[in-house]
Scaffold this motif. Sequence first.
Motif, PDB file in Angstrom:
ATOM      1  N   GLU A  34       0.815  -1.212   0.000  1.00  0.00           N
ATOM      2  CA  GLU A  34       0.000   0.000   0.000  1.00  0.00           C
ATOM      3  C   GLU A  34       0.853   1.268   0.000  1.00  0.00           C
ATOM      4  OE1 GLU A  34      -3.188  -0.075  -0.594  1.00  0.00           O
ATOM      5  OE2 GLU A  34      -3.021  -2.252  -0.630  1.00  0.00           O
ATOM      6  N   VAL A  35       1.949   1.254   0.744  1.00  0.00           N
ATOM      7  CA  VAL A  35       2.845   2.416   0.750  1.00  0.00           C
ATOM      8  C   VAL A  35       3.499   2.579  -0.622  1.00  0.00           C
ATOM      9  CG1 VAL A  35       4.958   3.360   1.748  1.00  0.00           C
ATOM     10  CG2 VAL A  35       3.226   2.383   3.228  1.00  0.00           C
ATOM     11  N   ASN A  36       3.868   1.485  -1.258  1.00  0.00           N
ATOM     12  CA  ASN A  36       4.435   1.561  -2.608  1.00  0.00           C
ATOM     13  C   ASN A  36       3.428   2.149  -3.592  1.00  0.00           C
ATOM     14  OD1 ASN A  36       6.973   0.593  -2.029  1.00  0.00           O
ATOM     15  ND2 ASN A  36       6.435  -1.534  -2.468  1.00  0.00           N
ATOM     16  N   ARG A  37       2.178   1.763  -3.471  1.00  0.00           N
ATOM     17  CA  ARG A  37       1.146   2.323  -4.348  1.00  0.00           C
ATOM     18  C   ARG A  37       0.983   3.813  -4.112  1.00  0.00           C
ATOM     19  NH1 ARG A  37      -4.226  -0.303  -3.780  1.00  0.00           N
ATOM     20  NH2 ARG A  37      -4.664   0.896  -5.634  1.00  0.00           N
ATOM     21  N   LEU A  38       1.031   4.245  -2.853  1.00  0.00           N
ATOM     22  CA  LEU A  38       0.942   5.663  -2.529  1.00  0.00           C
ATOM     23  C   LEU A  38       2.089   6.441  -3.171  1.00  0.00           C
ATOM     24  CD1 LEU A  38      -0.303   7.978  -0.736  1.00  0.00           C
ATOM     25  CD2 LEU A  38       1.480   7.379   0.895  1.00  0.00           C
ATOM     26  N   VAL A  39       3.281   5.900  -3.077  1.00  0.00           N
ATOM     27  CA  VAL A  39       4.443   6.587  -3.644  1.00  0.00           C
ATOM     28  C   VAL A  39       4.352   6.647  -5.163  1.00  0.00           C
ATOM     29  CG1 VAL A  39       6.938   6.383  -3.986  1.00  0.00           C
ATOM     30  CG2 VAL A  39       5.967   6.097  -1.710  1.00  0.00           C
ATOM     31  N   VAL A  40       4.049   5.535  -5.805  1.00  0.00           N
ATOM     32  CA  VAL A  40       4.046   5.479  -7.264  1.00  0.00           C
ATOM     33  C   VAL A  40       2.928   6.324  -7.865  1.00  0.00           C
ATOM     34  CG1 VAL A  40       3.664   3.938  -9.239  1.00  0.00           C
ATOM     35  CG2 VAL A  40       5.208   3.268  -7.411  1.00  0.00           C
ATOM     36  N   TYR A  41       1.750   6.295  -7.286  1.00  0.00           N
ATOM     37  CA  TYR A  41       0.602   6.964  -7.897  1.00  0.00           C
ATOM     38  C   TYR A  41       0.342   8.372  -7.377  1.00  0.00           C
ATOM     39  CZ  TYR A  41      -0.468   2.461  -9.927  1.00  0.00           C
ATOM     40  OH  TYR A  41      -0.398   1.299 -10.634  1.00  0.00           O
ATOM     41  N   LEU A  42       0.917   8.759  -6.251  1.00  0.00           N
ATOM     42  CA  LEU A  42       0.637  10.085  -5.705  1.00  0.00           C
ATOM     43  C   LEU A  42       1.899  10.896  -5.447  1.00  0.00           C
ATOM     44  CD1 LEU A  42      -1.588  11.998  -4.648  1.00  0.00           C
ATOM     45  CD2 LEU A  42      -1.151  11.055  -2.393  1.00  0.00           C
ATOM     46  N   ALA A  43       2.792  10.384  -4.635  1.00  0.00           N
ATOM     47  CA  ALA A  43       3.940  11.182  -4.199  1.00  0.00           C
ATOM     48  C   ALA A  43       4.933  11.442  -5.331  1.00  0.00           C
ATOM     49  CB  ALA A  43       4.631  10.491  -3.034  1.00  0.00           C
ATOM     50  N   LEU A  44       5.323  10.414  -6.062  1.00  0.00           N
ATOM     51  CA  LEU A  44       6.307  10.592  -7.121  1.00  0.00           C
ATOM     52  C   LEU A  44       5.819  11.527  -8.223  1.00  0.00           C
ATOM     53  CD1 LEU A  44       9.121   9.880  -8.091  1.00  0.00           C
ATOM     54  CD2 LEU A  44       8.163   7.861  -9.179  1.00  0.00           C
ATOM     55  N   PRO A  45       4.593  11.376  -8.724  1.00  0.00           N
ATOM     56  CA  PRO A  45       4.128  12.353  -9.720  1.00  0.00           C
ATOM     57  C   PRO A  45       4.078  13.781  -9.173  1.00  0.00           C
ATOM     58  CG  PRO A  45       2.745  10.417  -9.783  1.00  0.00           C
ATOM     59  CD  PRO A  45       3.638  10.270  -8.591  1.00  0.00           C
ATOM     60  N   ALA A  46       3.737  13.941  -7.909  1.00  0.00           N
ATOM     61  CA  ALA A  46       3.698  15.286  -7.330  1.00  0.00           C
ATOM     62  C   ALA A  46       5.098  15.890  -7.260  1.00  0.00           C
ATOM     63  CB  ALA A  46       3.077  15.236  -5.938  1.00  0.00           C
ATOM     64  N   VAL A  47       6.085  15.100  -6.885  1.00  0.00           N
ATOM     65  CA  VAL A  47       7.462  15.592  -6.816  1.00  0.00           C
ATOM     66  C   VAL A  47       7.972  15.937  -8.213  1.00  0.00           C
ATOM     67  CG1 VAL A  47       9.840  14.914  -6.310  1.00  0.00           C
ATOM     68  CG2 VAL A  47       8.029  14.436  -4.672  1.00  0.00           C
ATOM     69  N   LEU A  48       7.691  15.073  -9.187  1.00  0.00           N
ATOM     70  CA  LEU A  48       8.132  15.347 -10.554  1.00  0.00           C
ATOM     71  C   LEU A  48       7.470  16.608 -11.111  1.00  0.00           C
ATOM     72  CD1 LEU A  48       8.169  11.750 -12.030  1.00  0.00           C
ATOM     73  CD2 LEU A  48      10.122  13.150 -11.384  1.00  0.00           C
ATOM     74  N   PHE A  49       6.196  16.790 -10.840  1.00  0.00           N
ATOM     75  CA  PHE A  49       5.486  17.982 -11.287  1.00  0.00           C
ATOM     76  C   PHE A  49       6.069  19.228 -10.638  1.00  0.00           C
ATOM     77  CE2 PHE A  49       2.022  21.067 -10.842  1.00  0.00           C
ATOM     78  CZ  PHE A  49       1.715  21.257 -12.182  1.00  0.00           C
ATOM     79  N   ASP A  50       6.314  19.172  -9.347  1.00  0.00           N
ATOM     80  CA  ASP A  50       6.888  20.312  -8.632  1.00  0.00           C
ATOM     81  C   ASP A  50       8.282  20.642  -9.161  1.00  0.00           C
ATOM     82  OD1 ASP A  50       6.874  22.306  -6.493  1.00  0.00           O
ATOM     83  OD2 ASP A  50       8.438  21.035  -5.617  1.00  0.00           O
ATOM     84  N   ALA A  51       9.086  19.629  -9.429  1.00  0.00           N
ATOM     85  CA  ALA A  51      10.431  19.861  -9.944  1.00  0.00           C
ATOM     86  C   ALA A  51      10.370  20.478 -11.336  1.00  0.00           C
ATOM     87  CB  ALA A  51      11.205  18.543  -9.993  1.00  0.00           C
ATOM     88  N   GLU A  52       9.418  20.065 -12.117  1.00  0.00           N
ATOM     89  CA  GLU A  52       9.294  20.590 -13.476  1.00  0.00           C
ATOM     90  C   GLU A  52       8.866  22.046 -13.489  1.00  0.00           C
ATOM     91  OE1 GLU A  52       9.698  20.495 -17.507  1.00  0.00           O
ATOM     92  OE2 GLU A  52      10.174  18.862 -16.140  1.00  0.00           O
ATOM     93  N   ILE A  53       7.899  22.396 -12.670  1.00  0.00           N
ATOM     94  CA  ILE A  53       7.408  23.781 -12.706  1.00  0.00           C
ATOM     95  C   ILE A  53       8.288  24.745 -11.927  1.00  0.00           C
ATOM     96  CG2 ILE A  53       5.016  23.080 -13.047  1.00  0.00           C
ATOM     97  CD1 ILE A  53       4.521  23.855 -10.115  1.00  0.00           C
ATOM     98  N   SER A  54       9.163  24.247 -11.098  1.00  0.00           N
ATOM     99  CA  SER A  54       9.998  25.151 -10.309  1.00  0.00           C
ATOM    100  C   SER A  54      11.402  25.323 -10.890  1.00  0.00           C
ATOM    101  CB  SER A  54      10.097  24.663  -8.877  1.00  0.00           C
ATOM    102  OG  SER A  54      10.775  23.433  -8.815  1.00  0.00           O
TER     103      SER A  54
END
Length: 61
Positions: A34-54
Amino acid sequence: MLNNLLIVLPIFALILTGWIARKSGALGPNATREVNRLVVYLALPAVLFDAEISQKGCTSG
């Protein structure tokens, strides 16, 4: 050197917290999946999006 330590310290603290939680029984046997699913589907895309726009020098259009 201290600056580098301050960057990586929270990461290792989070890893240690997860390890302690699993060993103490606070997380069940299905928690890893469940933690892996949270990271793959929520946390990692959010970090990548933040890194891209900043990125410096990023312009729209």
